[in-house]
Design an enzyme around this catalytic site. Sequence first.
Site, PDB file in Angstrom:
ATOM      1  N   LYS A 121       0.819  -1.210   0.000  1.00  0.00           N
ATOM      2  CA  LYS A 121       0.000   0.000   0.000  1.00  0.00           C
ATOM      3  C   LYS A 121       0.854   1.263   0.000  1.00  0.00           C
ATOM      4  O   LYS A 121       0.523   2.244  -0.679  1.00  0.00           O
ATOM      5  CB  LYS A 121      -0.951  -0.005   1.201  1.00  0.00           C
ATOM      6  CG  LYS A 121      -2.104  -0.983   1.047  1.00  0.00           C
ATOM      7  CD  LYS A 121      -3.075  -0.899   2.215  1.00  0.00           C
ATOM      8  CE  LYS A 121      -4.273  -1.824   1.987  1.00  0.00           C
ATOM      9  NZ  LYS A 121      -5.230  -1.796   3.108  1.00  0.00           N
ATOM     10  N   CYS A 244     -16.268 -10.070   7.925  1.00  0.00           N
ATOM     11  CA  CYS A 244     -15.437  -8.869   7.924  1.00  0.00           C
ATOM     12  C   CYS A 244     -16.296  -7.650   8.225  1.00  0.00           C
ATOM     13  O   CYS A 244     -17.525  -7.700   8.130  1.00  0.00           O
ATOM     14  CB  CYS A 244     -14.722  -8.698   6.589  1.00  0.00           C
ATOM     15  SG  CYS A 244     -15.830  -8.423   5.194  1.00  0.00           S
ATOM     16  N   CYS A 297      -4.284   7.145  34.550  1.00  0.00           N
ATOM     17  CA  CYS A 297      -4.099   6.469  33.262  1.00  0.00           C
ATOM     18  C   CYS A 297      -3.077   5.342  33.390  1.00  0.00           C
ATOM     19  O   CYS A 297      -2.074   5.466  34.106  1.00  0.00           O
ATOM     20  CB  CYS A 297      -3.642   7.478  32.208  1.00  0.00           C
ATOM     21  SG  CYS A 297      -3.378   6.765  30.564  1.00  0.00           S
TER      22      CYS A 297
END
Length: 397
Positions: A121, A244, A297
């Site tokens: 890609k 998918c 976090c």
Amino acid sequence: MEGLIEELRSRVRELEEELDRVRNGQHEGHRTKIEKMSAEVVDSNPYSRLMALKRMGIVENYEKIRTFTVAVVGVGGVGSVTAEMLTRCGIGKLLLFDYDKVELANMNRLFFQPHQAGLSKVEAAEHTLRNINPDVQFEVHNYNITTLDNFQHFMDRISKGGLKEGSPVDLVLSCVDNFEARMAINTACNELGQVWMESGVSENAVSGHIQLIKPGETACFACAPPLVVAANIDEKTLKREGVCAASLPTTMGVVAGILVQNVLKYLLNFGTVSFYLGYNAMQDFFPTMAMKPNPQCDDKYCRKQQEEFKLKEAAKPKQETVVVEEEEVVHEDNDWGIELVSEVSEEELKAASGPVPDLPEGIKVAYTIPITKPTSGFTVEDSEQSLDELMAQMKNL
């Protein structure tokens, strides 16, 4: 037989030459590089309509776009269109990261073409983007950023891969389709203090979002993670064979569009930059919000960035607040909630009013008798005519 072999060899040479031309961008329609952006309105100027933003007062200095470097991670349905838009806008440099190959199954989405099937890609994207705008610099990496070795190289490139070698990129864009890659980008950007934008499209293809993340200042991806991430569920176990996610080029085009729009506003400093912008195609709904970082976090680098941000904010000089006195409102307390403010000054009111009687505090008169002006000395003589006689005179006029 020998003639056939020679013919095939000749054909192979032609194909090899064509392949070289494609790789080098040397084919019909390929323009030369433009050294300086121009606002000249001619058919041969690809930047004239972009530079019009400056003339119309939207952007102060559009030429600055050439000084920025953006890294796009994931060159799929959203990422490829994002890279194309940035290329057409004249970005200075693009870094592309992806390890997947172009497949015919990708053709329902934008950008890629059937003849590119089988190419990586990033390679296919680079060839196409160079032909669109040869002024942009490209750097492509065909690997999975989530592996240990590749992750370190990924961090190195976003911290040193700017236009000026050794300088960091200006922005990282996450256009990946899995949470593992998002968490890898999140960790890298938190550790480096790198501003980035996250994007995504839902599995049913009818909603999406973008999010601006400033380490320490706004919530990172780990501050409020999706259930799949929070529960440490392996994404691969959720995917069944032959099943998918849905994909619509329209939704991906919209998400890519609002992502690049946010990028341009952030880099060129115009408009309002969105910290979070959602898109629901079913109701055409665009929710916005801003999320503060989570002090607990799980990402230690996020907590570190939060502490550093607090210290920076505390070191800033405090701005003095100016208290503005409110004007007195007349008749504020009434059953109808009507507020009546006089437009006449006190001096004008006193000059036009007659004498005001002494009244208890809080009570005002509704009106006053105007002061009688003295009459002039001119006197009209009495004609001693009757009303009928006067009416007859008027009819004769």
